[in-house]
Write an enzyme that holds these catalytic residues in place. Sequence first.
Site, PDB file in Angstrom:
ATOM      1  N   SER A  87       0.794  -1.232   0.000  1.00  0.00           N
ATOM      2  CA  SER A  87       0.000   0.000   0.000  1.00  0.00           C
ATOM      3  C   SER A  87       0.827   1.283   0.000  1.00  0.00           C
ATOM      4  O   SER A  87       0.260   2.375  -0.106  1.00  0.00           O
ATOM      5  CB  SER A  87      -0.968   0.012   1.183  1.00  0.00           C
ATOM      6  N   THR A 227       1.828   3.502   5.188  1.00  0.00           N
ATOM      7  CA  THR A 227       2.197   2.140   5.532  1.00  0.00           C
ATOM      8  C   THR A 227       1.905   1.201   4.362  1.00  0.00           C
ATOM      9  O   THR A 227       1.199   1.561   3.420  1.00  0.00           O
ATOM     10  CB  THR A 227       1.421   1.655   6.760  1.00  0.00           C
TER      11      THR A 227
END
Length: 287
Positions: A87, A227
């Site tokens: 991600s 993150t």
Amino acid sequence: MIHIWCDRFKYGVIFLFSFCVFSCSESSLREGQDNDTFIDHEQYVPEFKSLLDSLNLHGSILIYDLKEEAYYSNDFEWAAKGQLPASTFKIANSIIALETGIVENDSTLIEWDGSARRLAVWEQDLSLKEAFHYSCVPCYQEIARKIGLVQMRAFLDKLGYGVMRVDSSNLDLFWLAGESRINQYQQIEFLDALYQAELPISKRTSSIMKRMMIIEKTKDYTLSGKTGWSISNGLNNGWFVGFLETNNKIYFVASNIEPRQGFDMNTFSSIRKPMVLEAFKRIEIID
């Protein structure tokens, strides 16, 4: 005062071979940089290793001090290994969506189609900013499909984002599974270019991205980033990439971690940001 044990040395010119072959976790991708832009200082930080040990984690924390042109890490070899971006690719995906007009701005609404999703927080209409911070995978898969293969490939080349393997079969998955790779150095080079408005994108997009990426703002510092978490062949791999602004200085960070045996996986999603902040504390960048 914490003392950083260091050896400084000059890198040689590192060539990127256009037909290179690499494996999932063992390939070294300290590549794609020319000799003028690659940084010539690396300083070993034992405090980062002790931090990871205390958290029962393998991996590398890599911090780059823009003013001093120096990298700090516990494991430079790990930092040079390519990993799936997971991600963290939402940064590049958002840039491409903004540049192509797929989304107007960070307030653009991404409508939920009513289908069941892995997380309850994803089961609603979300603005681009909310989708980014909630790390809504289905939202960004929809964005990728709207961008399309031709534009996605063109922008990935234009942005110089790692080594992405994307075709018609994996357009909405290539950052989560497969052979796409980016290493910690490349993550930092990409963020550095974004921060200093050196990416070939509009000032408007740069401004929106910097605003959207802010995670935490205090009287002492501002932390921005993203993150990431991938699972490949049963192996969990986690990222935190971003930058910290404090005392009129800027530090870029890319951490990449994997759990050791016995690690409580219930904490894997929440541990990455505090780990990075603790790393900054251990070399006295923040209190």
